[in-house]
Design a protein around this motif. Structure first.
Motif, PDB file in Angstrom:
ATOM      1  N   ALA A  64       0.991  -1.311  -0.071  1.00 30.66           N
ATOM      2  CA  ALA A  64       0.045  -0.181   0.111  1.00 30.66           C
ATOM      3  C   ALA A  64       0.856   1.351  -0.055  1.00 30.66           C
ATOM      4  CB  ALA A  64      -1.053   0.056   1.202  1.00 30.66           C
ATOM      5  N   GLU A  65       2.026   1.139   0.896  1.00 32.99           N
ATOM      6  CA  GLU A  65       2.865   2.282   0.782  1.00 32.99           C
ATOM      7  C   GLU A  65       3.651   2.786  -0.635  1.00 32.99           C
ATOM      8  OE1 GLU A  65       7.232   3.672   2.786  1.00 32.99           O
ATOM      9  OE2 GLU A  65       5.508   2.357   3.886  1.00 32.99           O
ATOM     10  N   LEU A  66       3.873   1.451  -1.117  1.00 34.04           N
ATOM     11  CA  LEU A  66       4.684   1.775  -2.424  1.00 34.04           C
ATOM     12  C   LEU A  66       3.712   2.224  -3.277  1.00 34.04           C
ATOM     13  CD1 LEU A  66       6.785  -1.760  -2.330  1.00 34.04           C
ATOM     14  CD2 LEU A  66       7.621   0.695  -2.288  1.00 34.04           C
ATOM     15  N   LEU A  67       2.372   1.650  -3.539  1.00 30.27           N
ATOM     16  CA  LEU A  67       1.732   2.019  -4.428  1.00 30.27           C
ATOM     17  C   LEU A  67       1.185   3.162  -4.317  1.00 30.27           C
ATOM     18  CD1 LEU A  67      -0.309  -1.390  -4.730  1.00 30.27           C
ATOM     19  CD2 LEU A  67       1.215  -0.423  -6.274  1.00 30.27           C
ATOM     20  N   GLU A  68       0.989   3.844  -2.951  1.00 26.06           N
ATOM     21  CA  GLU A  68       0.456   5.136  -2.625  1.00 26.06           C
ATOM     22  C   GLU A  68       1.547   6.040  -3.111  1.00 26.06           C
ATOM     23  OE1 GLU A  68      -0.882   7.455   1.228  1.00 26.06           O
ATOM     24  OE2 GLU A  68      -2.073   5.581   0.708  1.00 26.06           O
ATOM     25  N   GLU A  69       2.762   5.927  -3.061  1.00 26.17           N
ATOM     26  CA  GLU A  69       3.763   6.904  -3.485  1.00 26.17           C
ATOM     27  C   GLU A  69       3.652   7.464  -4.951  1.00 26.17           C
ATOM     28  OE1 GLU A  69       7.391   5.291  -0.678  1.00 26.17           O
ATOM     29  OE2 GLU A  69       7.428   4.685  -2.616  1.00 26.17           O
ATOM     30  N   ARG A  70       2.988   6.569  -5.845  1.00 26.33           N
ATOM     31  CA  ARG A  70       2.852   6.748  -7.202  1.00 26.33           C
ATOM     32  C   ARG A  70       2.119   7.923  -7.471  1.00 26.33           C
ATOM     33  NH1 ARG A  70       6.119   4.006  -5.768  1.00 26.33           N
ATOM     34  NH2 ARG A  70       7.094   6.091  -5.998  1.00 26.33           N
ATOM     35  N   LEU A  88       7.746   8.079 -11.508  1.00 29.18           N
ATOM     36  CA  LEU A  88       8.904   7.193 -11.675  1.00 29.18           C
ATOM     37  C   LEU A  88      10.117   7.590 -10.767  1.00 29.18           C
ATOM     38  CD1 LEU A  88       9.276   6.167 -15.409  1.00 29.18           C
ATOM     39  CD2 LEU A  88       8.030   4.932 -13.462  1.00 29.18           C
ATOM     40  N   ALA A  89      10.187   9.133 -10.397  1.00 28.17           N
ATOM     41  CA  ALA A  89      11.180   9.597  -9.763  1.00 28.17           C
ATOM     42  C   ALA A  89      11.414   8.913  -8.459  1.00 28.17           C
ATOM     43  CB  ALA A  89      11.023  11.090  -9.582  1.00 28.17           C
ATOM     44  N   PRO A  90      10.525   8.795  -7.642  1.00 28.45           N
ATOM     45  CA  PRO A  90      10.858   8.014  -6.223  1.00 28.45           C
ATOM     46  C   PRO A  90      11.131   6.680  -6.478  1.00 28.45           C
ATOM     47  CG  PRO A  90       8.389   8.724  -6.447  1.00 28.45           C
ATOM     48  CD  PRO A  90       9.055   8.928  -7.790  1.00 28.45           C
ATOM     49  N   ILE A  91      10.947   6.013  -7.606  1.00 23.41           N
ATOM     50  CA  ILE A  91      11.291   4.588  -7.571  1.00 23.41           C
ATOM     51  C   ILE A  91      12.954   4.245  -7.862  1.00 23.41           C
ATOM     52  CG2 ILE A  91      10.579   2.345  -8.608  1.00 23.41           C
ATOM     53  CD1 ILE A  91       8.075   3.343  -9.510  1.00 23.41           C
ATOM     54  N   ASP A  92      13.423   3.845  -6.666  1.00 23.20           N
ATOM     55  CA  ASP A  92      14.701   3.470  -7.019  1.00 23.20           C
ATOM     56  C   ASP A  92      14.802   1.831  -7.149  1.00 23.20           C
ATOM     57  OD1 ASP A  92      14.339   2.357  -4.248  1.00 23.20           O
ATOM     58  OD2 ASP A  92      15.422   3.745  -3.381  1.00 23.20           O
ATOM     59  N   ARG A  93      16.010   1.510  -7.340  1.00 22.58           N
ATOM     60  CA  ARG A  93      16.145  -0.154  -7.581  1.00 22.58           C
ATOM     61  C   ARG A  93      15.334  -0.984  -6.556  1.00 22.58           C
ATOM     62  NH1 ARG A  93      18.948  -0.498 -11.949  1.00 22.58           N
ATOM     63  NH2 ARG A  93      20.832   0.842 -12.164  1.00 22.58           N
ATOM     64  N   GLU A  94      15.676  -0.570  -5.216  1.00 17.94           N
ATOM     65  CA  GLU A  94      15.051  -1.355  -4.271  1.00 17.94           C
ATOM     66  C   GLU A  94      13.707  -1.235  -4.281  1.00 17.94           C
ATOM     67  OE1 GLU A  94      16.717  -0.060  -0.474  1.00 17.94           O
ATOM     68  OE2 GLU A  94      18.469  -1.065  -0.634  1.00 17.94           O
ATOM     69  N   ARG A  95      12.996  -0.117  -4.356  1.00 19.85           N
ATOM     70  CA  ARG A  95      11.524  -0.036  -4.507  1.00 19.85           C
ATOM     71  C   ARG A  95      11.089  -0.573  -5.821  1.00 19.85           C
ATOM     72  NH1 ARG A  95      11.761   3.854  -0.813  1.00 19.85           N
ATOM     73  NH2 ARG A  95       9.995   4.344   0.320  1.00 19.85           N
ATOM     74  N   ALA A  96      11.808  -0.705  -6.805  1.00 21.42           N
ATOM     75  CA  ALA A  96      11.248  -1.439  -7.890  1.00 21.42           C
ATOM     76  C   ALA A  96      11.388  -2.898  -7.751  1.00 21.42           C
ATOM     77  CB  ALA A  96      12.300  -1.022  -9.183  1.00 21.42           C
ATOM     78  N   VAL A 165       9.722  -0.031 -14.155  1.00 21.67           N
ATOM     79  CA  VAL A 165       9.841  -0.685 -12.829  1.00 21.67           C
ATOM     80  C   VAL A 165      10.579  -2.091 -12.990  1.00 21.67           C
ATOM     81  CG1 VAL A 165       8.726  -2.364 -10.708  1.00 21.67           C
ATOM     82  CG2 VAL A 165       8.077   0.197 -11.664  1.00 21.67           C
ATOM     83  N   VAL A 166      10.015  -2.874 -14.032  1.00 23.37           N
ATOM     84  CA  VAL A 166      10.779  -4.272 -14.293  1.00 23.37           C
ATOM     85  C   VAL A 166      12.315  -4.127 -14.727  1.00 23.37           C
ATOM     86  CG1 VAL A 166      10.359  -6.164 -16.015  1.00 23.37           C
ATOM     87  CG2 VAL A 166       8.506  -5.173 -15.130  1.00 23.37           C
TER      88      VAL A 166
END
Length: 189
Positions: A64-70, A88-96, A165-166
Motif C-alpha cells: 500500500a505504501e509503495l503504490l500510494e507513493e505513485r 517514476l522519480a521516487p522509484i529506486d532499484r530497491e523499490r522497483a 519498474v521491471v
C-alpha cells in the motif's frame, strides 16, 4: 503496560514495516519469515503481532505504501512526460524490486490483487485527469475523442512506468535518470 499513543503506534507500525521491507528486499517475500522480521525490527513477537496479524498483512501494508507513493505530486503534472517523471522519480532499484514482489503476490493473493487493482485504477484516473487538457491541445476535436485519447495516453504512460519498474529492478546497468528522461521524452511527443 501503558497504552501507546496514536503517534507512537504509527511510529511503531512504520518501524515494523521498514524492517519487513528490508527483509523482503534481502530474502524475497516467500523466503522471509516473521522471525526474520521480528529480529530485524528489534521488537518482540508480541509487539509485531499487536500491529500486524501476519506476514501477508505486513506485505499488504508495504505494498500500500509503495503504490500510494505513485500518486503523490501528480496534481502538478501537466504533460505525459511530467506524469512519467512524477510517478517514476521516487522509484529506486530497491523499490522497483519490492514492487515486482508486490505484483507477483497480487497474482496469487486475492486481497493483494484487489488492493493493487484499486491503486492502479486510482493512478489511471489521476493520470487521465492530468492529461485531459494536454490531449485537448495536442489532438482530437471532439469531447468523446478527447476522452478516448486521454484514456489511451494514460494507459501508455502507465505501461511505460511499469516497464521502467521491471527494467530498473532487473538490469543494474541501466541508469534510472536516463531511462526516466528517455521515457518522458517519448511520451511527450
Amino acid at each position: 503496560m501503558p497504552r501507546l499513543t496514536d503517534s507512537r503506534r504509527t511510529a511503531r507500525r512504520e518501524q515494523i514495516a521498514a524492517a519487513a521491507m528490508r527483509c523482503f528486499l534481502d530474502n524475497g517475500f516467500s523466503e522471509t519469515s516473521m522471525a526474520d522480521i521480528i529480529k530485524e525490527s528489534g521488537l518482540s513477537a508480541g509487539s509485531i503481532y499487536s500491529h500486524y496479524a501476519s506476514k501477508a498483512d505486513l506485505m499488504r501494508s508495504v505494498a500500500a505504501e509503495l503504490l500510494e507513493e505513485r500518486t503523490t505530486g501528480l496534481a502538478a503534472a501537466a504533460t505525459p512526460g511530467d506524469v512519467v517523471r512524477t510517478i517514476l522519480a521516487p522509484i529506486d532499484r530497491e523499490r522497483a524490486k519490492l514492487l515486482l514482489q508486490v505484483w507477483a503476490e497480487a497474482a496469487r493473493d486475492p486481497e493483494m490483487a484487489s488492493m493493487v487493482q484499486d491503486q492502479l485504477r486510482t493512478l489511471q484516473a489521476t493520470t487521465e485527469a492530468r492529461l485531459l487538457n494536454w490531449v485537448r491541445t495536442h489532438s482530437t476535436p471532439t469531447e468523446q475523442d478527447a476522452g478516448q485519447a486521454t484514456t489511451a495516453a494514460a494507459h501508455a504512460v502507465l505501461s511505460a512506468a511499469q516497464g521502467y519498474v521491471v527494467q530498473i529492478a532487473l538490469d543494474p546497468e541501466l541508469n534510472p535518470d536516463d531511462l526516466i528522461a528517455g521515457i518522458a521524452a517519448r511520451v511527450d511527443r
